[in-house]
Design an enzyme around this catalytic site. Structure first.
Site, PDB file in Angstrom:
ATOM      1  N   MET A 157       0.820  -1.348   0.098  1.00 26.94           N
ATOM      2  CA  MET A 157       0.155  -0.193  -0.341  1.00 26.94           C
ATOM      3  C   MET A 157       0.852   1.162   0.271  1.00 26.94           C
ATOM      4  SD  MET A 157      -3.143   0.619  -0.122  1.00 26.94           S
ATOM      5  CE  MET A 157      -4.964   0.833   0.388  1.00 26.94           C
ATOM      6  N   ARG A 159       2.327   5.042  -3.128  1.00 28.02           N
ATOM      7  CA  ARG A 159       1.501   5.339  -3.645  1.00 28.02           C
ATOM      8  C   ARG A 159       0.559   4.569  -4.449  1.00 28.02           C
ATOM      9  NH1 ARG A 159       7.355   8.040  -3.578  1.00 28.02           N
ATOM     10  NH2 ARG A 159       7.205   6.135  -4.856  1.00 28.02           N
ATOM     11  N   ARG A 180       3.472  -3.718   5.059  1.00 28.65           N
ATOM     12  CA  ARG A 180       4.805  -3.552   6.035  1.00 28.65           C
ATOM     13  C   ARG A 180       4.624  -2.513   7.298  1.00 28.65           C
ATOM     14  NH1 ARG A 180      10.427  -1.640   3.084  1.00 28.65           N
ATOM     15  NH2 ARG A 180       8.275  -0.423   2.101  1.00 28.65           N
ATOM     16  N   ARG A 242       6.216  -6.597  -9.438  1.00 26.28           N
ATOM     17  CA  ARG A 242       7.199  -7.840 -10.411  1.00 26.28           C
ATOM     18  C   ARG A 242       7.294  -9.124 -10.876  1.00 26.28           C
ATOM     19  NH1 ARG A 242       7.882  -3.406 -12.213  1.00 26.28           N
ATOM     20  NH2 ARG A 242      10.138  -1.929 -12.096  1.00 26.28           N
ATOM     21  N   GLU A 271      11.050 -11.067 -19.223  1.00 29.71           N
ATOM     22  CA  GLU A 271      10.475 -10.576 -19.602  1.00 29.71           C
ATOM     23  C   GLU A 271      10.589 -10.282 -20.509  1.00 29.71           C
ATOM     24  OE1 GLU A 271       9.312  -6.687 -17.924  1.00 29.71           O
ATOM     25  OE2 GLU A 271       7.876  -8.129 -16.554  1.00 29.71           O
ATOM     26  N   HIS A 290       3.945  -5.490 -19.565  1.00 29.57           N
ATOM     27  CA  HIS A 290       5.500  -4.972 -18.656  1.00 29.57           C
ATOM     28  C   HIS A 290       4.896  -3.037 -19.243  1.00 29.57           C
ATOM     29  CE1 HIS A 290       7.693  -3.647 -15.642  1.00 29.57           C
ATOM     30  NE2 HIS A 290       6.999  -3.162 -15.559  1.00 29.57           N
TER      31      HIS A 290
END
Ligand SMILES: O=CC(=O)O
Length: 326
Positions: A157, A159, A180, A242, A271, A290
């Protein structure tokens, strides 16, 4: 006329199709040379390069290249995630690393919701049926998952996570989050989001689990067999963080066996995925290559920030978005 601007090295493949406007912004402050031309004569070009512009998909800031750039002052990354860069090593060469926070937030949150909606409502499958003359739409087929009123669990959580929550609120979703650090009560109220200190609770309760964490040693493999087995069999996993945050072998098994309903991924590892990767042939997977920040507006803002950071570093001024090692 002699151009006195400093030299920057750029990837010739980054942001394909948009490269002219990108380079135009860069050219206001730098003389630029693309990687391909650079490699034709690195001994000639190397010593003059002071800035290196990179994108996460094209990790060119490798020791073999950096060793050819004795005057380099900055590796300016386009994007917020810098997991593809060895920041301590780059810093040990006296070179700063910068990223572009804030400006990528909205586009990435948009992409998360785009993937969620497209997966839930089978938008890609619908398109394929609509455009293929050999297929006919059968009424009441392509049944999707209702998004409105469902529960979205956001892991990470920061930006981007907050912007995803805001968007979820617009769909009357119940928002859970795990992070966290718990956000302030004011933030939680504004976002309409409830904290799950134990990530397992979020995994068990959510219809859509959205990953928006940075890749760190702690988040590598965060979602593996155990976590997938806790999710509802109707759950969809959405990843805009990611690829390495998810144990992909475990994900393939979970999707194949029906442990979870679907996955929608803008990021994978590697990727792109090799053509024969099992994720590419599962019917309940939606993958994009991506493209989270690929809008004209966001790309323009990212490049402006990259240039701003690089100019400051080259001039020895304080750098707006310097990334420090963890
Ligand atoms: O993936 C996009 C970013 O790191 O900003």
């Amino acid at each position: 006329m002699e151009d006195n601007k400093p030299w920057a090295l750029i990837s010739e493949v980054g942001k394909q199709g948009y490269i002219e406007e990108v380079t135009d912004i860069m050219k206001q402050h730098f003389q630029i040379i693309c990687h391909k031309v650079f490699l034709q004569n690195p001994q000639l070009h190397g010593p003059k390069i002071q800035a290196l512009f990179v994108w996460n998909a094209f990790p060119e800031a490798e020791p073999s290249l950096l060793g050819l750039l004795p005057s380099l002052k900055v590796v300016a990354n386009g994007g917020v995630g810098i997991d593809h860069l060895d920041v301590p090593y780059i810093n040990s060469l006296g070179v700063k690393v910068t990223n572009t926070p804030d400006v990528v937030t909205d586009a990435t949150a948009d992409m998360a919701l785009g993937l969620l909606l497209a997966s839930a409502r089978k938008i890609v499958e619908g398109h394929q049926i609509a455009v293929n003359p050999k297929t006919t739409y059968i009424p009441q087929s392509l049944m999707g998952v209702e998004v409105t009123g469902s529960t979205m669990g956001i892991i990470g959580m920061g930006r981007i996570g907050c912007k995803i929550a805001q968007r979820g609120k617009g769909f009357d979703m119940k928002i859970l989050y795990h992070n966290r650090n718990r956000r302030s009560v004011e933030d939680e109220q504004a976002l309409g989001a409830s904290y799950c200190e134990n990530m397992d609770d979020l995994l068990k309760e959510s219809d859509f689990i959205v990953l928006a964490v940075n890749l760190t040693p702690e988040t590598t493999g965060l979602i593996s067999h155990r976590e997938l087995s806790l999710m509802k069999c109707t759950a969809t996993l959405v990843n805009v963080s990611r690829g390495l945050v998810v144990d992909q072998d475990a994900l393939v098994k979970a999707l194949h066996s029906g442990t979870i309903h679907a996955a929608a991924l803008d990021v994978t590892h590697p990727e792109p995925l090799p053509r024969d990767h099992p994720l590419l042939s599962l019917p309940n997977v939606l993958i994009t290559p991506h493209v989270d920040t690929n809008t004209y507006t966001t790309t323009r803002k990212m490049v402006q920030k990259m240039v701003e950071n690089a100019v400051a570093a080259v001039k020895g001024q304080s750098v707006p978005n310097e990334v420090k090692p963890n």
